[in-house]
Design an enzyme around this catalytic site. Sequence first.
Site, mmCIF file in Angstrom:
data_model
loop_
_atom_site.group_PDB
_atom_site.id
_atom_site.type_symbol
_atom_site.label_atom_id
_atom_site.label_comp_id
_atom_site.label_asym_id
_atom_site.label_seq_id
_atom_site.Cartn_x
_atom_site.Cartn_y
_atom_site.Cartn_z
ATOM 1 N N ASP A 147 -70.344 43.749 34.858
ATOM 2 C CA ASP A 147 -68.902 43.659 34.596
ATOM 3 C C ASP A 147 -68.217 43.704 35.957
ATOM 4 O O ASP A 147 -68.096 44.764 36.579
ATOM 5 C CB ASP A 147 -68.470 44.841 33.718
ATOM 6 C CG ASP A 147 -66.972 44.831 33.431
ATOM 7 O OD1 ASP A 147 -66.239 44.105 34.122
ATOM 8 O OD2 ASP A 147 -66.539 45.568 32.520
ATOM 9 N N TYR B 74 -52.837 25.578 18.493
ATOM 10 C CA TYR B 74 -54.102 26.131 17.994
ATOM 11 C C TYR B 74 -55.246 25.243 18.444
ATOM 12 O O TYR B 74 -55.147 24.014 18.381
ATOM 13 C CB TYR B 74 -54.096 26.199 16.464
ATOM 14 C CG TYR B 74 -53.934 27.610 15.962
ATOM 15 C CD1 TYR B 74 -54.824 28.606 16.365
ATOM 16 C CD2 TYR B 74 -52.907 27.958 15.097
ATOM 17 C CE1 TYR B 74 -54.673 29.911 15.919
ATOM 18 C CE2 TYR B 74 -52.751 29.261 14.653
ATOM 19 C CZ TYR B 74 -53.644 30.232 15.069
ATOM 20 O OH TYR B 74 -53.502 31.517 14.637
ATOM 21 N N ARG C 255 -53.467 37.596 32.805
ATOM 22 C CA ARG C 255 -54.188 38.644 32.095
ATOM 23 C C ARG C 255 -55.161 38.004 31.098
ATOM 24 O O ARG C 255 -54.734 37.250 30.226
ATOM 25 C CB ARG C 255 -53.134 39.486 31.364
ATOM 26 C CG ARG C 255 -53.550 40.802 30.837
ATOM 27 C CD ARG C 255 -52.315 41.677 30.660
ATOM 28 N NE ARG C 255 -51.841 42.093 31.963
ATOM 29 C CZ ARG C 255 -52.351 43.107 32.661
ATOM 30 N NH1 ARG C 255 -53.331 43.838 32.167
ATOM 31 N NH2 ARG C 255 -51.883 43.406 33.850
ATOM 32 N N GLU D 78 -59.006 26.259 17.965
ATOM 33 C CA GLU D 78 -60.297 26.913 17.736
ATOM 34 C C GLU D 78 -61.449 25.959 18.026
ATOM 35 O O GLU D 78 -61.383 24.772 17.689
ATOM 36 C CB GLU D 78 -60.393 27.411 16.293
ATOM 37 C CG GLU D 78 -59.849 28.818 16.162
ATOM 38 C CD GLU D 78 -58.961 28.996 14.971
ATOM 39 O OE1 GLU D 78 -58.082 28.124 14.785
ATOM 40 O OE2 GLU D 78 -59.143 29.989 14.250
ATOM 41 N N LYS E 232 -57.242 40.788 38.080
ATOM 42 C CA LYS E 232 -57.273 41.851 39.095
ATOM 43 C C LYS E 232 -57.378 41.178 40.468
ATOM 44 O O LYS E 232 -56.443 40.511 40.874
ATOM 45 C CB LYS E 232 -58.419 42.821 38.787
ATOM 46 C CG LYS E 232 -58.233 43.520 37.419
ATOM 47 C CD LYS E 232 -59.282 44.570 37.163
ATOM 48 C CE LYS E 232 -59.039 45.334 35.877
ATOM 49 N NZ LYS E 232 -59.652 44.741 34.690
ATOM 50 N N THR F 191 -62.449 40.274 34.070
ATOM 51 C CA THR F 191 -61.072 39.935 33.735
ATOM 52 C C THR F 191 -60.643 38.905 34.777
ATOM 53 O O THR F 191 -61.326 38.699 35.783
ATOM 54 C CB THR F 191 -60.131 41.145 33.806
ATOM 55 O OG1 THR F 191 -60.289 41.767 35.074
ATOM 56 C CG2 THR F 191 -60.426 42.148 32.709
HETATM 57 N N1 DSN Z 1 -57.563 49.255 32.833
HETATM 58 C C1 DSN Z 1 -58.373 48.632 33.835
HETATM 59 C C2 DSN Z 1 -58.310 49.337 35.133
HETATM 60 O O1 DSN Z 1 -57.236 49.817 35.440
HETATM 61 O O2 DSN Z 1 -59.277 49.398 35.850
HETATM 62 C C3 DSN Z 1 -59.764 48.448 33.399
HETATM 63 O O3 DSN Z 1 -59.779 47.870 32.153
#
Ligand code: DSN
Length: 419
Positions: A201, A55, A236, A57, A230, A227
């Site tokens: 984003d 933990y 993730r 925080e 990707k 994120t």
């Molecule tokens: N689920 C993601 C995507 O496939 O683009 C976006 O959050």
Amino acid sequence: MVVAHQTLASVDPAIAAILEREAQRQRLGIELIASENFVSQAVLEAVGSVLTNKYAEGLPGKRYYGGCEFVDEAENLARDRAKELFGVEHVNVQPHSGASANLEAYLALIEPGDKILGLSLSEGGHLTHGLKVNFSGRLFDAHFFGVNLETGFIEYDEVLAKAKEVRPRAIIAGASAYSRAFDYKRFREIADEVGAYLFADIAHPAGLIATGQIPTSIGHAHVTTTTTHKTLRGPRGGMIMTSEEFGKAIDKSVFPGFQGGPLMHVIAGKAVAFGEALTPEFTDYSKAVIANAKRMAEVFAEEGLPAISGGTDTHLMLIDVGAIGLSGKQAETALDAVGITVNKNTIPGDQRPPTQASGIRVGSPAITTRGFGLADCEQVARLVSAVLRQPDDPAVATTVRGQVEELASRFPLPGVTPV
Ligand code: DSN
């Protein structure tokens, strides 16, 4: 019972078997979901590490728990590497996901009830950019711009006109199914003209932006979210980037605003991935991601499967399978049956509901990580086209399934032992 030193296979054979079946699916299939990728062995190790036990925080040096000296080092490395990678002043690496990052970013700067303006989900946007059933559509008064239905491109003059009509408190520049680079400079001019904050984003193209392959939002958007899993090819999770001016507000919004304990094992994985992304090899990878996507789009066009907007600047394309009389759902199902994974996706002006859709979204990040080159991507696009032309023919499916396995077997999967 002490299970500390027992293997997963002996403690929980059911889950161990599921993991093995999933590894086999990934190993023998062709992964074209544009938002997926394969992390390195090093990232897998960090994420599967003892840091999950801790933990922490708060922020490095200012925690609410003892024993944080080592996780502090990991988080500092993640933050420093992210700052260097994106050339940004302030980073928070704690968001659990892209959706959390967006929620935390919005509420750091704007209030429930405020107007927001984003790209409509049906024309390439994202759930968290104002969809009615999402927190973003429930908390905010959400308005949308679209793309030009003829060209498939965002028309910046239209965005400006919409922004002047709506007078939003925030504009969100981002997408999950738009194949073109965003002009963030133009978005900022529009935001300034109507007195709005600009949120970018960049979840999809983050890796391409980090390596300078397409223009960055940093220096234009007030806040950039992403994120990490990707095109950035990390574990993730999510991340928020901003200037010193908004840093404190962002940090407070993440914790204690929305999250409790950060996932320190994932943050360590983010640090590893950012370190990898700083290498010249990752820049080569990002270039190959775009080259491979462009090649697939060209082959699809030759096969009578046009990409919306006529191609791509990035890692993904949206293919209009309605052009050959299929729904996206039929296409996704037929491709799944031969080991090629895509997702159905609405296309601009789609007449089908999202559960059917008229498009499929195709991306190159995962196959490029495995080492697929231009010729392999051409073969992939030909195999996809063959299946989509005869989706109900079992002989075609059997032949293509064999070719998919043969092709996939030639490329190792990072972190997964070859068979
Ligand atoms: N689920 C993601 C995507 O496939 O683009 C976006 O959050």
